[in-house]
Scaffold this motif. Structure first.
Motif, PDB file in Angstrom:
ATOM      1  N   PHE A   5       6.897  16.661   5.772  1.00 26.47           N
ATOM      2  CA  PHE A   5       5.883  15.814   6.400  1.00 26.47           C
ATOM      3  C   PHE A   5       4.475  16.266   5.998  1.00 26.47           C
ATOM      4  CE2 PHE A   5       2.859  15.248   9.873  1.00 26.47           C
ATOM      5  CZ  PHE A   5       2.901  13.879  10.053  1.00 26.47           C
ATOM      6  N   ALA A   6       4.216  17.560   6.095  1.00 31.18           N
ATOM      7  CA  ALA A   6       2.883  18.081   5.797  1.00 31.18           C
ATOM      8  C   ALA A   6       2.507  17.834   4.333  1.00 31.18           C
ATOM      9  CB  ALA A   6       2.821  19.568   6.127  1.00 31.18           C
ATOM     10  N   ARG A   7       3.471  18.043   3.418  1.00 28.84           N
ATOM     11  CA  ARG A   7       3.191  17.810   1.993  1.00 28.84           C
ATOM     12  C   ARG A   7       2.901  16.343   1.709  1.00 28.84           C
ATOM     13  NH1 ARG A   7       7.876  20.899   1.313  1.00 28.84           N
ATOM     14  NH2 ARG A   7       8.988  19.000   0.692  1.00 28.84           N
ATOM     15  N   GLY A   8       3.557  15.460   2.428  1.00 32.48           N
ATOM     16  CA  GLY A   8       3.449  14.035   2.124  1.00 32.48           C
ATOM     17  C   GLY A   8       2.303  13.316   2.800  1.00 32.48           C
ATOM     18  N   HIS A   9       1.565  14.011   3.682  1.00 34.99           N
ATOM     19  CA  HIS A   9       0.523  13.322   4.441  1.00 34.99           C
ATOM     20  C   HIS A   9      -0.806  14.090   4.413  1.00 34.99           C
ATOM     21  CE1 HIS A   9       4.318  11.755   6.082  1.00 34.99           C
ATOM     22  NE2 HIS A   9       3.641  10.643   6.306  1.00 34.99           N
ATOM     23  N   PRO A  10      -1.329  14.395   3.240  1.00 35.45           N
ATOM     24  CA  PRO A  10      -2.582  15.166   3.179  1.00 35.45           C
ATOM     25  C   PRO A  10      -3.781  14.421   3.748  1.00 35.45           C
ATOM     26  CG  PRO A  10      -1.972  14.345   1.004  1.00 35.45           C
ATOM     27  CD  PRO A  10      -0.803  14.093   1.892  1.00 35.45           C
ATOM     28  N   ALA A  11      -3.845  13.112   3.556  1.00 40.09           N
ATOM     29  CA  ALA A  11      -4.992  12.363   4.077  1.00 40.09           C
ATOM     30  C   ALA A  11      -4.974  12.338   5.605  1.00 40.09           C
ATOM     31  CB  ALA A  11      -4.995  10.944   3.524  1.00 40.09           C
ATOM     32  N   ALA A  29      -3.653  14.643   7.418  1.00 40.02           N
ATOM     33  CA  ALA A  29      -3.987  16.013   7.812  1.00 40.02           C
ATOM     34  C   ALA A  29      -5.502  16.212   7.844  1.00 40.02           C
ATOM     35  CB  ALA A  29      -3.335  17.011   6.872  1.00 40.02           C
ATOM     36  N   ASP A  30      -6.200  15.686   6.842  1.00 47.26           N
ATOM     37  CA  ASP A  30      -7.653  15.826   6.802  1.00 47.26           C
ATOM     38  C   ASP A  30      -8.305  15.085   7.970  1.00 47.26           C
ATOM     39  OD1 ASP A  30      -7.470  17.345   4.513  1.00 47.26           O
ATOM     40  OD2 ASP A  30      -7.945  15.689   3.148  1.00 47.26           O
ATOM     41  N   LEU A  31      -7.817  13.874   8.249  1.00 46.42           N
ATOM     42  CA  LEU A  31      -8.382  13.110   9.356  1.00 46.42           C
ATOM     43  C   LEU A  31      -8.085  13.776  10.694  1.00 46.42           C
ATOM     44  CD1 LEU A  31      -7.621   9.468   8.178  1.00 46.42           C
ATOM     45  CD2 LEU A  31      -9.864  10.546   8.383  1.00 46.42           C
ATOM     46  N   ALA A  32      -6.893  14.363  10.818  1.00 47.50           N
ATOM     47  CA  ALA A  32      -6.550  15.053  12.060  1.00 47.50           C
ATOM     48  C   ALA A  32      -7.470  16.236  12.294  1.00 47.50           C
ATOM     49  CB  ALA A  32      -5.093  15.510  12.021  1.00 47.50           C
ATOM     50  N   ALA A  33      -7.790  16.961  11.229  1.00 42.26           N
ATOM     51  CA  ALA A  33      -8.712  18.089  11.359  1.00 42.26           C
ATOM     52  C   ALA A  33     -10.099  17.612  11.787  1.00 42.26           C
ATOM     53  CB  ALA A  33      -8.794  18.847  10.034  1.00 42.26           C
ATOM     54  N   ALA A  34     -10.552  16.502  11.217  1.00 40.88           N
ATOM     55  CA  ALA A  34     -11.854  15.958  11.604  1.00 40.88           C
ATOM     56  C   ALA A  34     -11.833  15.460  13.047  1.00 40.88           C
ATOM     57  CB  ALA A  34     -12.237  14.818  10.661  1.00 40.88           C
ATOM     58  N   ALA A  35     -10.744  14.844  13.443  1.00 38.06           N
ATOM     59  CA  ALA A  35     -10.634  14.308  14.804  1.00 38.06           C
ATOM     60  C   ALA A  35     -10.670  15.408  15.847  1.00 38.06           C
ATOM     61  CB  ALA A  35      -9.348  13.491  14.936  1.00 38.06           C
ATOM     62  N   PRO A  82      -0.964  13.889  13.841  1.00 38.67           N
ATOM     63  CA  PRO A  82      -0.677  12.455  13.890  1.00 38.67           C
ATOM     64  C   PRO A  82      -0.769  11.806  12.510  1.00 38.67           C
ATOM     65  CG  PRO A  82      -2.303  13.087  15.535  1.00 38.67           C
ATOM     66  CD  PRO A  82      -2.157  14.249  14.610  1.00 38.67           C
ATOM     67  N   VAL A  83       0.000  10.756  12.320  1.00 39.99           N
ATOM     68  CA  VAL A  83      -0.152   9.889  11.156  1.00 39.99           C
ATOM     69  C   VAL A  83      -1.258   8.888  11.465  1.00 39.99           C
ATOM     70  CG1 VAL A  83       0.951   8.069   9.801  1.00 39.99           C
ATOM     71  CG2 VAL A  83       2.231  10.141  10.392  1.00 39.99           C
ATOM     72  N   PHE A  84      -2.237   8.791  10.584  1.00 35.46           N
ATOM     73  CA  PHE A  84      -3.323   7.826  10.771  1.00 35.46           C
ATOM     74  C   PHE A  84      -2.973   6.535  10.040  1.00 35.46           C
ATOM     75  CE2 PHE A  84      -5.298  11.527  12.308  1.00 35.46           C
ATOM     76  CZ  PHE A  84      -6.431  11.162  13.026  1.00 35.46           C
ATOM     77  N   VAL A  85      -3.243   5.413  10.687  1.00 37.91           N
ATOM     78  CA  VAL A  85      -2.817   4.102  10.200  1.00 37.91           C
ATOM     79  C   VAL A  85      -3.923   3.444   9.390  1.00 37.91           C
ATOM     80  CG1 VAL A  85      -2.046   1.800  10.863  1.00 37.91           C
ATOM     81  CG2 VAL A  85      -1.278   3.801  12.161  1.00 37.91           C
ATOM     82  N   GLU A  86      -3.545   2.881   8.257  1.00 39.30           N
ATOM     83  CA  GLU A  86      -4.465   2.092   7.437  1.00 39.30           C
ATOM     84  C   GLU A  86      -4.377   0.617   7.803  1.00 39.30           C
ATOM     85  OE1 GLU A  86      -7.384   1.233   4.833  1.00 39.30           O
ATOM     86  OE2 GLU A  86      -6.626   3.264   5.123  1.00 39.30           O
ATOM     87  N   VAL A 116      -2.611   6.127   5.942  1.00 35.57           N
ATOM     88  CA  VAL A 116      -3.732   6.388   5.046  1.00 35.57           C
ATOM     89  C   VAL A 116      -3.311   7.122   3.778  1.00 35.57           C
ATOM     90  CG1 VAL A 116      -5.473   6.362   6.861  1.00 35.57           C
ATOM     91  CG2 VAL A 116      -4.273   8.508   6.331  1.00 35.57           C
ATOM     92  N   ASP A 117      -2.081   7.636   3.733  1.00 34.61           N
ATOM     93  CA  ASP A 117      -1.559   8.246   2.513  1.00 34.61           C
ATOM     94  C   ASP A 117      -0.787   7.244   1.661  1.00 34.61           C
ATOM     95  OD1 ASP A 117      -2.120  11.256   2.503  1.00 34.61           O
ATOM     96  OD2 ASP A 117      -1.447  10.910   4.557  1.00 34.61           O
TER      97      ASP A 117
END
Length: 448
Positions: free
Chosen positions: A18-24, A26-32, A53-57, A67-68
């Motif tokens: 999961f972590a490898r496949g969702h870098p974008a 992960a970045d948004l979660a850190a900002a949030a 969390p998975v962020f939705v596009e 978003v990935d």
């Protein structure tokens, strides 16, 4: 029958994937985390599987894209809020048109009449009002019930869920009524405000209502939030007889059980509630709810509802019944949640049930699939008959693993449930994909 060490190892592998496949994300979660409490706009969004969390596009129909760039078969559908499918063109058009003509005015729009008449046609109750959410609607009808009966308490089912209504966040601890585990800073003492009875236990309901202090029974026809728990034959008929005999108003919450058909379980099972609440699905994704009542109840309420001080009666909200919300409801109910829509969605849920059942039986597991209309869910035990048994059967480690396994392979289930909601936008191939992924997860779990 599940090797817990193997389960933990598989879960760790899925966390890494999961972590490898969702870098974008992960970045948004850190900002949030820097500006949002718990890193999300609503706390239960932390309950999804994965380290963040998975962020939705975008979302459309029965698909969701993050978003990935990963696309998912969405079997959650906003936990019923998008039961009709995402981004309905007819709702989008209605919202745009209405927004150009004014979103909220604190005055009625012509759509209000159409919506009320359609709800009356669907559910068989003649008088309706609007709310912002089913939580609000439930809160309002509890006030009405206490006002009409002069009785102080409300009754709910053990381990029920009716939104964030304070009086309903109560469970049984032996014979004592206590706050539901996890309730933060209870506003009221539920031992004083609330009677709690087990689902599927008519004798317990009869004994409690005989005490004469209960204004109404608020219940789902089938439990859903603690998992799908279906009523036993004759139980709901007994509930109606018992409530009438004791002068207790029966309030049916169809927010989730609308999955049974256009008129929910009320019509599908021939129920006769005094009041009815329906929420999320009717707005096509726009926050709105409604509550209906019999002519007798409406007649008794008409005086207070027209009173000079109704604005401080604890019922309402400035944005409730807005022109925008009513336009969304009209666009949704005129084109969705109809007999022809359920004629597609319910067979898909039956296919889901059959596919999961075949996997369970092939591996000889003591698991079970429960279905209500176009909603289905698998249990890691035989089917519970009440909320306490359902709560005791929760296996967070196993649920978390299966959710994450499915998510990593493009299938999104409802968080904190093993629940799938099917819509006319889904296909048989979508259901087969879940069956395939579920089968692979179980095979991995039970491998020698």
């Amino acid at each position: 029958m599940i090797d817990r060490d193997r389960l933990a190892s598989l879960r760790a592998d899925e966390e890494e994937r999961f972590a490898r496949g969702h870098p974008a994300s992960a970045d948004l979660a850190a900002a949030a985390d820097r500006s949002l409490l718990a890193g999300v706009p609503m706390p239960w969004m932390t309950r999804w599987p994965g380290r963040f969390p998975v962020f939705v596009e975008s979302a459309g129909g029965a698909r969701l894209t993050d978003v990935d760039g990963h696309e998912y078969v969405d079997l959650c559908l906003g936990d019923t809020g998008a039961m009709t499918g995402h981004a309905l063109p007819q709702v989008t058009e209605a919202l745009a048109t209405r927004a150009g003509a004014g979103i909220t005015t604190m005055l009625p729009s012509p759509d209000a009449i159409w919506v009320a008449e359609e709800l009356a046609r669907r559910f068989g109750l003649p008088a309706w009002q609007l709310a912002m959410s089913a939580t609000d609607a439930n809160r309002f009808v509890l006030r009405f019930a206490r006002h009409l009966t002069g009785r102080p308490r409300v009754a709910v089912m053990d381990w029920c869920y009716h939104g964030t209504v304070d009086e309903t966040l109560a469970v049984l601890d032996g014979d004592r009524v206590v706050p539901r585990p996890g309730a933060l800073g209870p506003q009221v003492d539920v031992a004083v405000t609330t009677a709690v009875v087990p689902f599927n236990d008519a004798e317990a309901l009869d004994r409690r209502l005989a005490e004469g202090d209960v204004a109404c029974l608020l219940m789902e026809p089938a439990l859903t939030n603690i998992g799908i728990v279906l009523p036993e034959p004759g139980y709901l008929d007994a509930v109606r007889e018992i409530t009438r005999r004791h002068g207790v108003l029966l309030v049916v919450d169809e927010t989730h059980t609308l999955c049974a058909g256009p008129g929910g379980c009320t019509v599908a099972w021939g129920l006769e509630p005094d009041l009815l609440v329906v929420g999320k699905p009717i707005g096509g994704g726009v926050p709105v709810a409604a509550y209906g009542m019999t002519a007798e109840v409406a007649g008794r309420l008409s005086g207070p509802m027209k009173g000079h001080e109704i604005d401080v009666a604890g019922v309402g909200g400035t944005l409730t019944g807005s022109a925008l919300a009513l336009a969304a409801v009209r666009a949704t109910l005129s084109t969705c949640l109809r007999e022809e829509d359920f004629a597609v969605a319910i067979p898909l849920a039956e296919q889901f049930t059959a596919g999961v059942t075949e996997v369970i039986e092939r591996h000889g597991l003591p698991w079970h699939v429960q279905r209500l209309g176009c909603r289905a869910e698998y249990w890691f035990c035989p089917p519970p008959r009440d909320g306490a048994a359902a709560a005791a059967a929760v296996d967070e480690e196993l649920e978390g693993f299966l959710h994450l396994w499915c998510l990593n392979r493009g299938v999104l289930l409802t968080p904190f449930h093993n629940m799938a909601l099917l819509s006319p936008h889904h296909s048989a191939a979508d259901v087969d994909r879940h069956t395939e992924v579920f089968g692979e997860a179980v095979a991995a779990l039970v491998a020698p």
